[in-house]
Design a protein around this motif. Structure first.
Motif, short mmCIF file in Angstrom:
data_model
loop_
_atom_site.label_atom_id
_atom_site.label_comp_id
_atom_site.label_asym_id
_atom_site.label_seq_id
_atom_site.Cartn_x
_atom_site.Cartn_y
_atom_site.Cartn_z
N VAL A 34 -20.11 4.43 -115.10
CA VAL A 34 -19.53 5.78 -115.19
C VAL A 34 -18.34 5.92 -114.24
O VAL A 34 -17.33 6.52 -114.60
N ARG A 35 -18.47 5.36 -113.08
CA ARG A 35 -17.40 5.45 -112.09
C ARG A 35 -16.10 4.82 -112.65
O ARG A 35 -15.00 5.31 -112.40
N LYS A 36 -16.24 3.79 -113.45
CA LYS A 36 -15.04 3.20 -114.05
C LYS A 36 -14.46 4.12 -115.13
O LYS A 36 -13.24 4.18 -115.29
N LEU A 37 -15.34 4.82 -115.85
CA LEU A 37 -14.85 5.75 -116.87
C LEU A 37 -13.99 6.84 -116.24
O LEU A 37 -13.05 7.33 -116.84
N TYR A 38 -14.35 7.22 -115.02
CA TYR A 38 -13.61 8.28 -114.33
C TYR A 38 -12.52 7.70 -113.43
O TYR A 38 -11.87 8.42 -112.69
N ARG A 39 -12.36 6.40 -113.48
CA ARG A 39 -11.31 5.70 -112.72
C ARG A 39 -11.45 5.91 -111.21
O ARG A 39 -10.47 6.11 -110.51
N PHE A 40 -12.69 5.87 -110.73
CA PHE A 40 -12.89 5.84 -109.28
C PHE A 40 -12.76 4.40 -108.84
O PHE A 40 -13.26 3.48 -109.51
N ARG A 41 -12.13 4.16 -107.71
CA ARG A 41 -11.90 2.80 -107.24
C ARG A 41 -12.99 2.39 -106.26
O ARG A 41 -13.44 3.17 -105.44
N ARG A 42 -13.37 1.13 -106.36
CA ARG A 42 -14.45 0.62 -105.55
C ARG A 42 -13.97 0.40 -104.12
O ARG A 42 -12.87 -0.10 -103.89
N ALA A 43 -14.82 0.76 -103.16
CA ALA A 43 -14.51 0.50 -101.75
C ALA A 43 -15.75 -0.06 -101.08
O ALA A 43 -16.87 0.27 -101.46
N GLU A 44 -15.54 -0.93 -100.14
CA GLU A 44 -16.65 -1.46 -99.34
C GLU A 44 -16.32 -1.23 -97.88
O GLU A 44 -15.20 -1.52 -97.43
N MET A 45 -17.28 -0.73 -97.15
CA MET A 45 -17.09 -0.52 -95.72
C MET A 45 -18.20 -1.25 -94.97
O MET A 45 -19.23 -1.57 -95.55
N PRO A 46 -17.97 -1.48 -93.65
CA PRO A 46 -19.04 -2.09 -92.85
C PRO A 46 -20.26 -1.17 -92.80
O PRO A 46 -20.12 0.04 -92.94
N VAL A 47 -21.43 -1.77 -92.60
CA VAL A 47 -22.63 -0.93 -92.49
C VAL A 47 -22.78 -0.37 -91.08
O VAL A 47 -23.64 0.46 -90.85
N PHE A 48 -21.97 -0.84 -90.14
CA PHE A 48 -22.03 -0.19 -88.83
C PHE A 48 -20.64 0.08 -88.29
O PHE A 48 -19.66 -0.53 -88.67
#
Length: 427
Positions: A34-48
């Motif tokens: 769904v996130r791709k349908l709405y064109r949200f971009r993937r992000a990864e952040m550190p867990v701390f």
RNA sequence: GCGAUCGUAGCUCAGUUGGUUAGAGCGCCGGUUUGUGGUACCGGAGGGCGGGGGUUCGAGACCCCUCGAUCGCCCCA
């Protein structure tokens, strides 16, 4: 030799396996789609992060910071904290990586979060959320976009009986005026409030509004309403959000006492909550909100950035997974049963197996245990098709069983099967 | 942080008012039956009752502490 003790898992953590793990994966996969349908971009952040990332955005003095974060010192003596939420880390990343150049930017992420709390139903010390944020967009259309996406995620998960509860906290001036009026209202009846709410009166008066205590609810009904304190701008902002949701076909109800505790929230606040008496409500116990968020125009400034409007939500994967029902593990499309310990038979099975996997047919082989019980095991597994290979007087015999549909899928394999048959087992 | 309930084989559980070598079902392993088959039967491995201390002639059962789980309160970013 003394028996060594197996270490226990950390309190409030969970090991997820089988049907539950499939439900978990289904939630994440649906969110990604769904996130791709709405064109949200993937992000990864550190867990701390440095503790201050969360402490400054949340407010140094709150219980949250002092007691409910998973904090520790690293070897250099710096205070670090396992992320208790996504928003502060995303805001930090937005600032330190210059993502401002992409603004307005729609971001989506998911992963583990940590809170040092007492575990209970649907609530763990390590838990997982899906998360969506729009940073750098001040217009109500951003709220609508974000909520339409949330609504579609829930719908595509097949979750029924959940409604969007919506409120506005107004802009800074509206919110302050309302808050002052609330304090005045509740102070006049302070002695009749619950003990908890007498405490809240000083620390977090807005929270009195969603107290579960009967004694408080009497006074909540006639408490001052935010609507009476909204500035014209705040009112037209909220109107734009609600009419946008109507246009987008997202159902919502007004929830005048829905508040967000922290000071940086402005305007839109919302939660998706199971309807009273629904199956979803029963399944979740007292932890009822399945998705929540709002507009946090003040957050990025609190981290030393420029004034930046933003809006976002997060939802607990475990809670969603509880509501999507059992997603059983699919039985294999093909089960290869080797009913003989002759090397040639096993190798023939291996050959078919490899071919099947290369053409995209999920398959598994049974070649251990009591030979006469191997076939039974395959039948029990519920596999769509079963190929059994046995050694009959020095020749490989095979039998293929399954319904027409399953066998049709195996078409590309027939050559490989025939080829393996030409081999003869060694005795 | 507070409260309630709970903790026995891999899993789900039974274990009478404390009393001889701790049980069942499922699963697992092996065998027999069947023989083109998810059957039935027989047998086997596997726990010393979350951990520690105490009461008692004797405790899985009673008491205390501790760890963990579950549910709720507080909190909920």
């Amino acid at each position: 030799m003394a028996k060594t003790k197996t270490p226990q898992a950390i309190r409030g953590t969970q090991d997820i396996f089988g049907a539950e793990a499939e439900s978990f994966a289904f939630v994440v996969e649906t969110f990604e789609r769904v996130r791709k349908l709405y064109r949200f971009r993937r992000a990864e952040m550190p867990v701390f992060e440095k503790t201050e990332v969360f402490a400054r955005s949340i407010g140094e003095t709150t219980d949250i910071v002092s007691k409910e974060m998973y904090s520790f010192e690293d070897r250099g003596g710096e205070s670090l904290t396992l992320r208790p939420e996504f928003t502060a880390g995303i805001a930090r990343a937005y600032l330190t990586n210059g993502w401002q150049q992409h603004a307005p930017v729609k971001l989506a992420t998911h992963g583990p979060l940590f809170r040092y709390e007492r575990p209970q139903k649907g609530r763990y010390r390590q838990f997982h959320q899906i998360d969506a944020e729009i940073i750098g967009a001040a217009e109500p259309q951003a709220d609508v976009e974000l909520l339409a996406m949330a609504d579609q995620v829930i719908r595509e998960l097949g979750i029924e009986g959940v409604t969007l509860h919506l409120n506005t906290l107004g802009d800074g001036d509206s919110r302050e005026a309302w808050r002052a009026a609330l304090v005045e209202h509740f102070r006049s009846v302070k002695d009749e409030l619950s003990e908890e709410s007498q405490e809240r009166l000083e620390k977090n008066p807005l929270r009195i509004l969603d107290s579960k205590d009967r004694r408080d609810q009497r006074f909540v009904a006639d408490a001052p309403k935010i609507d009476d304190f909204l500035t014209d701008e705040a009112r037209s902002f909220f109107d734009a959000v609600t009419s946008g949701l109507d246009a987008a076909g997202v159902k919502w109800v007004r929830a005048e006492s829905l508040v967000r505790g922290l000071d940086y929230y402005r305007h839109t606040a919302f939660e998706f909550i199971p309807d009273e008496g629904s199956a979803a409500a029963d399944a979740l116990g007292s932890q009822s909100t399945i998705l929540g968020g709002g507009r946090y125009d003040g957050l990025i400034e609190s981290l030393g950035g420029p004034s930046t409007p933003a809006v976002g939500w997060a939802a607990g994967i475990e809670r969603l997974a509880m509501l999507v029902g059992e997603k059983g593990e699919e039985p294999a499309s093909l089960m290869v049963v080797v009913e003989s310990d002759a090397a040639a038979v096993r190798e023939a099975g291996q050959k078919v197996l490899n071919t099947a996997r290369r053409v995209g047919i999920d398959s598994e082989m049974i070649a251990t245990g009591s030979p006469r019980k191997r076939y039974d095991k395959a039948v029990k597994s519920g596999a769509a098709a079963i190929l059994s290979l046995s050694d009959e007087d020095g020749r490989i015999a095979h039998r293929l069983k399954g319904d027409d549909e399953a066998l049709a899928r195996l078409d590309p394999l027939f050559n490989a099967i025939a080829e393996s048959m030409s081999a003869s087992p060694q005795t």
